[in-house]
Scaffold this motif. Structure first.
Motif, PDB file in Angstrom:
ATOM      1  N   ARG A   1       4.792   7.905   3.707  1.00  0.00           N
ATOM      2  CA  ARG A   1       5.227   6.460   3.630  1.00  0.00           C
ATOM      3  C   ARG A   1       6.642   6.196   3.176  1.00  0.00           C
ATOM      4  O   ARG A   1       7.363   5.351   3.846  1.00  0.00           O
ATOM      5  CB  ARG A   1       4.395   5.636   2.739  1.00  0.00           C
TER       6      ARG A   1
ATOM      7  N   GLU B   1      -8.700   6.531   4.082  1.00  0.00           N
ATOM      8  CA  GLU B   1      -7.339   6.860   3.380  1.00  0.00           C
ATOM      9  C   GLU B   1      -6.942   6.237   2.197  1.00  0.00           C
ATOM     10  O   GLU B   1      -5.972   6.487   1.597  1.00  0.00           O
ATOM     11  CB  GLU B   1      -6.185   6.307   4.625  1.00  0.00           C
ATOM     12  N   CYS B   2      -7.840   5.307   1.491  1.00  0.00           N
ATOM     13  CA  CYS B   2      -7.620   4.202   0.337  1.00  0.00           C
ATOM     14  C   CYS B   2      -7.704   5.177  -0.801  1.00  0.00           C
ATOM     15  O   CYS B   2      -8.615   5.991  -1.066  1.00  0.00           O
ATOM     16  CB  CYS B   2      -8.579   3.429   0.356  1.00  0.00           C
ATOM     17  N   THR B   3      -6.699   5.198  -1.700  1.00  0.00           N
ATOM     18  CA  THR B   3      -6.668   5.895  -2.729  1.00  0.00           C
ATOM     19  C   THR B   3      -7.344   4.916  -4.019  1.00  0.00           C
ATOM     20  O   THR B   3      -7.462   5.562  -5.201  1.00  0.00           O
ATOM     21  CB  THR B   3      -5.393   6.379  -3.330  1.00  0.00           C
TER      22      THR B   3
ATOM     23  N   VAL C   1       0.121   4.528   0.615  1.00  0.00           N
ATOM     24  CA  VAL C   1      -0.265   5.414   1.397  1.00  0.00           C
ATOM     25  C   VAL C   1      -0.418   4.908   2.879  1.00  0.00           C
ATOM     26  O   VAL C   1      -1.092   5.911   3.612  1.00  0.00           O
ATOM     27  CB  VAL C   1      -1.770   6.197   0.932  1.00  0.00           C
ATOM     28  N   ASP C   2       0.044   3.620   3.395  1.00  0.00           N
ATOM     29  CA  ASP C   2      -0.284   3.434   4.500  1.00  0.00           C
ATOM     30  C   ASP C   2      -1.765   3.212   4.995  1.00  0.00           C
ATOM     31  O   ASP C   2      -1.886   3.434   6.021  1.00  0.00           O
ATOM     32  CB  ASP C   2       0.513   3.990   5.530  1.00  0.00           C
ATOM     33  N   ALA C   3      -2.634   2.722   4.018  1.00  0.00           N
ATOM     34  CA  ALA C   3      -4.225   2.803   4.392  1.00  0.00           C
ATOM     35  C   ALA C   3      -4.477   1.587   4.913  1.00  0.00           C
ATOM     36  O   ALA C   3      -5.733   1.378   5.286  1.00  0.00           O
ATOM     37  CB  ALA C   3      -4.783   3.168   3.049  1.00  0.00           C
TER      38      ALA C   3
ATOM     39  N   ILE D   1     -12.354  11.100   2.492  1.00  0.00           N
ATOM     40  CA  ILE D   1     -11.397  11.851   3.403  1.00  0.00           C
ATOM     41  C   ILE D   1     -12.395  12.726   4.321  1.00  0.00           C
ATOM     42  O   ILE D   1     -13.231  13.709   3.976  1.00  0.00           O
ATOM     43  CB  ILE D   1     -10.416  12.762   2.905  1.00  0.00           C
TER      44      ILE D   1
ATOM     45  N   TYR E   1      -8.282  16.011  -2.293  1.00  0.00           N
ATOM     46  CA  TYR E   1      -8.009  14.517  -2.119  1.00  0.00           C
ATOM     47  C   TYR E   1      -6.382  14.174  -2.460  1.00  0.00           C
ATOM     48  O   TYR E   1      -5.694  13.531  -1.650  1.00  0.00           O
ATOM     49  CB  TYR E   1      -8.797  13.585  -2.860  1.00  0.00           C
TER      50      TYR E   1
ATOM     51  N   ARG F   1       0.461  11.536   2.172  1.00  0.00           N
ATOM     52  CA  ARG F   1       0.551  10.124   2.766  1.00  0.00           C
ATOM     53  C   ARG F   1       1.592   9.200   1.988  1.00  0.00           C
ATOM     54  O   ARG F   1       2.328   8.342   2.797  1.00  0.00           O
ATOM     55  CB  ARG F   1      -0.903   9.549   2.660  1.00  0.00           C
ATOM     56  N   PHE F   2       1.621   9.410   0.747  1.00  0.00           N
ATOM     57  CA  PHE F   2       2.644   8.716   0.100  1.00  0.00           C
ATOM     58  C   PHE F   2       4.118   9.175   0.550  1.00  0.00           C
ATOM     59  O   PHE F   2       4.930   8.308   0.569  1.00  0.00           O
ATOM     60  CB  PHE F   2       2.437   9.263  -1.579  1.00  0.00           C
ATOM     61  N   GLN F   3       4.210  10.388   0.494  1.00  0.00           N
ATOM     62  CA  GLN F   3       5.572  11.103   1.091  1.00  0.00           C
ATOM     63  C   GLN F   3       5.798  10.824   2.335  1.00  0.00           C
ATOM     64  O   GLN F   3       6.977  10.186   2.666  1.00  0.00           O
ATOM     65  CB  GLN F   3       5.686  12.538   0.863  1.00  0.00           C
TER      66      GLN F   3
ATOM     67  N   CYS G   1       0.878  -1.423   0.123  1.00  0.00           N
ATOM     68  CA  CYS G   1       0.036   0.014   0.115  1.00  0.00           C
ATOM     69  C   CYS G   1       0.858   1.191  -0.059  1.00  0.00           C
ATOM     70  O   CYS G   1       1.776   1.402   0.818  1.00  0.00           O
ATOM     71  CB  CYS G   1      -0.876  -0.051   1.191  1.00  0.00           C
TER      72      CYS G   1
ATOM     73  N   ARG H   1       8.841   7.055   6.049  1.00  0.00           N
ATOM     74  CA  ARG H   1       8.623   5.983   6.957  1.00  0.00           C
ATOM     75  C   ARG H   1       9.650   4.737   6.547  1.00  0.00           C
ATOM     76  O   ARG H   1      10.434   4.232   7.408  1.00  0.00           O
ATOM     77  CB  ARG H   1       7.345   5.620   7.119  1.00  0.00           C
TER      78      ARG H   1
ATOM     79  N   PRO I   1     -13.959   9.586  -2.545  1.00  0.00           N
ATOM     80  CA  PRO I   1     -13.176   9.523  -1.459  1.00  0.00           C
ATOM     81  C   PRO I   1     -13.871  10.136  -0.270  1.00  0.00           C
ATOM     82  O   PRO I   1     -14.705  10.941  -0.260  1.00  0.00           O
ATOM     83  CB  PRO I   1     -11.991  10.182  -1.993  1.00  0.00           C
TER      84      PRO I   1
ATOM     85  N   HIS J   1     -10.817  14.574   7.101  1.00  0.00           N
ATOM     86  CA  HIS J   1      -9.771  15.398   7.786  1.00  0.00           C
ATOM     87  C   HIS J   1      -9.926  16.837   7.479  1.00  0.00           C
ATOM     88  O   HIS J   1     -10.444  17.118   6.286  1.00  0.00           O
ATOM     89  CB  HIS J   1      -8.531  15.088   7.556  1.00  0.00           C
TER      90      HIS J   1
ATOM     91  N   TYR K   1      -3.662  15.323  -0.424  1.00  0.00           N
ATOM     92  CA  TYR K   1      -3.767  14.526   1.011  1.00  0.00           C
ATOM     93  C   TYR K   1      -3.103  13.324   0.748  1.00  0.00           C
ATOM     94  O   TYR K   1      -2.104  12.816   1.380  1.00  0.00           O
ATOM     95  CB  TYR K   1      -5.134  14.358   1.592  1.00  0.00           C
ATOM     96  N   TRP K   2      -3.526  12.516  -0.414  1.00  0.00           N
ATOM     97  CA  TRP K   2      -2.735  11.382  -0.848  1.00  0.00           C
ATOM     98  C   TRP K   2      -1.161  11.391  -0.942  1.00  0.00           C
ATOM     99  O   TRP K   2      -0.467  10.719  -0.692  1.00  0.00           O
ATOM    100  CB  TRP K   2      -3.439  10.687  -1.923  1.00  0.00           C
TER     101      TRP K   2
END
Ligand code: SF4
Ligand code: SF4
Ligand code: SF4
Ligand code: SF4
Lengths: 195, 544
Positions: B479, A151-153, A134-136, A177, B468, B475-477, A132, B482, A175, A179, B471-472
């Motif tokens: 990850r 969180e899922c793309t 985006v760590d979803a 989201i 969206y 999240r990608f960055q 994954c 991490r 989506p 937040h 935000y994605w």
């Protein structure tokens, strides 16, 4: 004695002016280069912003940013299925190109969907987490996993690695989201990553 | 100017002759005379009410009753909370007594015609009511008290937007309010509910306006009305005279009749001379606007202590034998109202909710009326323009002359066709109030407004998808960051291996204990083998 000194002085003056000249030329060149580089960078930025950030890799690049870089260097811009017609139009406008249809070699348009794990069948192999982008996905070794829908793309990347085929892509209106403030803005700047 | 104005009003009564001209506008035939022939009528209580609470997506809904509950008139049934949008709650009350039969999504007769969560109430006919708490001494209540009471009565903007009235009123706590404008312009053809209300109950409307004025601490209150409504104007003048002892509570401003005189920005400019720029809110200029119906609802909420359970709705159209203005209980089915007006079903071509220019087609006559249903038209075929073939734009410029927002409709149309959102935004598409004046004058029959509506939707989806994707991307960055960090840590662990192994040796006995808590390794591998076998079996089956 005097001519010698004057000769020496002339040489000094010539040398100094030469030095100055090279310095300024060099400066100009570097300035030009950096300008080119920032222009390139901002173009990449703008292209990247037009891409949907699904990070699915269907374009043949490991994520949207690498594809954006490659487009800025001349690659065709019609290889991103998740972006739909919208992205193709936006990119064509940005790059001043004629609008082309999606390159079928890279997949087809489809509605937005999210991954859903049939939790009873999950064996906790953690393979989907690693896939994954985006760590979803939430879960631990040998424990049940689940997808955080918001969180899922919808990139599809977790479906293939699952050894027991327990992940479905389910159509989702949009989506989800929920937040309000971007959570990682400080991190982004610390990474120097505003692209 | 204001002294001039005061002088003028001294000589000419409360009329202001200083209403300013605004840009654009059209003068379509009003078609209001039919529904104004009779007085306002209260509808009989229908056997079934479908009371809308709100679209589930717009806010958080708290139900206060359940299926099979017996409820009384005025009882609070549910509350929809807009706290996520920084707005307050809007309660919904029972219009009569009865039993709740179901709570489900259904179509509601308003502009958007979204599905809304509705409470179905089977009426018992007793009309048993809770005791109301009237506040006849409203002048002793503070602004905050008034706002709270209005909020608790579930009053929302009756003009059509449906914005919670209490939220609009409480703007005074942030910005000083100079003008409260009561919008009685009602410029759209067919709609006559406000005019009828003023004609018959001007006293209460004026009282309601006074309450609203106190609630938002406004310095002046202006009632703005079109010059084509002499009966209503006379009624307001009389009501103002009655109230005159109560030192100048409201002023009357008569605006020239044209469509759309009653839209917010246009009326503000007409009545006060202040122009509201793009993206600005009237409160920034110290102006609040409320509809006549809202003023009446405020009167009921305070003086009678009655929650908002009904509204005034115009029923008209050539398929109705007796067009009328009704005081409708919220939740009454549209079809029930059409029946009351003697509908000739074979004549009806289309049901329209709203006026003839901004209204939208209603797909189903079972739809329930809500707090913003101001007009229902049962249109016959000769009322509707036969759809003529659309031709190319001839660049006549009529649309630009008619546009009250000073836009260039023909340009907007061209940009909409090419989906050029950048140009659309630059040409001010967000200023378009969807009034339909351009549609009305266009000799080429171009569907201008419906195209703009689509474009606005497109702009909104683009804006959302940017949100969206931002935000994605983050999240990608994150990850990537991490994964890199974990790799680095693994590397440094390897380098410190001797130390690690020593520490591990210290921890070893504890680990052993922990393992008992987990499923044993053999068990896990057996589980995995079984799962893999299951999948294989399934795949084989599929292949067969
Ligand atoms: S195909 Fe996937 S990875 Fe490539 S640009 Fe589109 S969304 Fe991003
Ligand atoms: S859960 Fe699956 S589909 Fe969703 S973003 Fe992660 S890998 Fe992609
Ligand atoms: S619908 Fe929009 S563009 Fe057309 S006249 Fe009204 S405000 Fe102008
Ligand atoms: S009124 Fe119609 S034909 Fe005339 S300029 Fe506008 S869009 Fe074109």
């Amino acid at each position: 004695m005097l001519p010698l000194i004057s000769h020496w002085l002339t040489q000094l003056v010539i040398g100094a002016s030469l030095l100055l000249l090279t310095a300024s030329v060099l400066g100009k060149i570097t300035r030009y280069l950096t300008q080119q580089l920032t222009a390139q960078k901002s173009l990449v930025n703008r292209i990247n912003r037009a891409l949907p950030q699904t990070q699915c890799g269907q374009c043949g690049h490991p994520g949207c940013l690498p594809y954006a870089r490659s487009i800025s260097l001349g690659e065709a811009s019609n290889k991103c299925p998740p972006g739909g017609q919208e992205t193709i139009l936006a990119l064509a406008e940005l790059l001043n190109e004629p609008v082309r249809g999606l390159d079928p070699a890279h997949g087809q348009f489809r509605d937005f969907s999210v991954a859903v794990i049939r939790e009873g069948e999950c064996i906790g192999c953690t393979k989907c987490i690693q896939a994954c982008p985006v760590d979803a996905i939430l879960g631990g070794p040998k424990l049940m996993h689940t997808v955080i829908t918001s969180e899922c793309t919808g990139c599809d990347l977790c479906v293939e690695p699952c050894p027991v085929d327990c992940i479905d892509m389910i159509n989702h209106l949009a989506p989800a989201i929920s937040h309000t403030t971007p959570p990682y803005s400080d991190l982004r700047s610390s990474l120097g990553a505003n692209t | 100017m204001s002294t001039l104005k005061q002088l003028a009003s001294k000589f000419l009564g409360h009329d202001s002759v200083f209403a300013r001209r605004t840009a654009g506008g059209i003068q379509p035939p009003p078609f209001k005379e039919h529904s104004l022939r009779s007085r306002i009528m209260s509808t009989p209580i229908p056997p079934q009410l479908t009371i809308p609470i709100g679209p589930e997506s717009s806010g958080e809904i708290t139900r206060l009753v359940d299926i099979a509950d017996q409820v009384l008139k005025y009882q609070k049934l549910a509350v929809i909370s807009f706290s996520a949008k920084g707005r307050s709650d809007v309660p919904v009350h029972a219009p009569t007594s009865g039993v709740i039969t179901s709570i489900e999504n259904s179509i509601v007769a308003d502009h958007s015609q979204q599905q809304q969560l509705c409470i179905n109430l089977t009426v018992d006919g007793h009309d048993e009511a809770l005791l109301l708490k009237p506040h006849t001494n409203h002048s002793q209540l503070s602004s905050a008290d008034l706002v709270a009471l209005i909020r608790d009565a579930g009053v929302i903007g009756m003009g059509g937007a449906g914005f919670p009235t209490a939220d609009k009123l409480s703007a005074y706590s942030v910005l000083p309010i100079e003008f409260l404008i009561i919008n009685a312009a009602e410029c759209e053809p067919y709609i006559s509910a406000d005019e009828a209300l003023l004609r018959e109950r001007a006293n209460r409307v004026v009282l309601g306006a006074e309450i609203l004025k106190r609630a938002c601490a406004a310095q002046r209150c202006i009632i703005a009305i079109e010059d084509t409504k002499p009966d209503a104007i006379a009624a307001i003048k009389q009501a103002l005279l009655n109230e005159a002892s109560n030192q100048q509570c409201c002023e009357l401003v008569i605006v020239p009749s044209k469509y759309p005189a009653g839209s917010e920005k246009q009326l503000i400019q007409c009545a006060t001379g202040i122009e509201i720029a793009t993206g600005q809110h009237p409160t920034e200029h110290g102006i609040i606007m409320h509809n006549v119906g809202t003023a009446y609802a405020a009167y009921e909420a305070i003086i009678e202590g009655k929650p908002c359970i009904s509204r005034f709705t115009t029923l008209c159209g050539q398929a109705l034998k007796t067009p009328k203005n009704f005081e409708v209980l919220i939740g009454t089915a549209v079809g029930f109202l059409f029946e009351l007006c003697g509908i000739e079903a074979n004549k009806k071509q289309k049901s329209i909710v709203g006026g003839s220019l901004m209204g939208s087609e209603l797909g189903n006559d079972k739809a329930a009326t809500c707090k913003t249903t101001n007009c229902l038209i049962a249109a016959s075929s000769n009322e509707l323009q036969a759809p003529k073939a659309e031709r190319a734009c001839i660049r006549c410029g009529y649309c630009a002359d008619a546009c009250p927002s000073k836009l260039l409709p023909q340009q907007l149309f061209a940009f909409s066709k090419t989906l050029d959102t950048t140009q659309l935004l630059e040409h001010g598409i967000l200023d378009c109030i969807e009034c339909g004046a351009c549609d009305y004058v266009c000799p080429s029959q171009l569907p201008l407004v419906s195209t703009y509506k689509e474009s606005k939707k497109l702009i909104e989806t683009r804006r959302q998808s940017l949100e969206y994707s931002d935000y994605w991307q983050q999240r990608f960055q994150f990850r990537q960051y991490r994964v890199k960090k974990e790799k680095d840590q693994a590397l440094s662990r390897k380098l410190d291996a001797p130390l690690q192994s020593m520490q591990a040796a210290e921890r070893a006995p504890k680990n052993k204990n922990n393992e008992a808590d987990f499923i044993s390794k053999e068990q896990a591998s057996r589980d995995i083998a079984a799962a893999v076998a299951r999948v294989k079996a399934r795949r084989n089956e599929k292949n067969k």
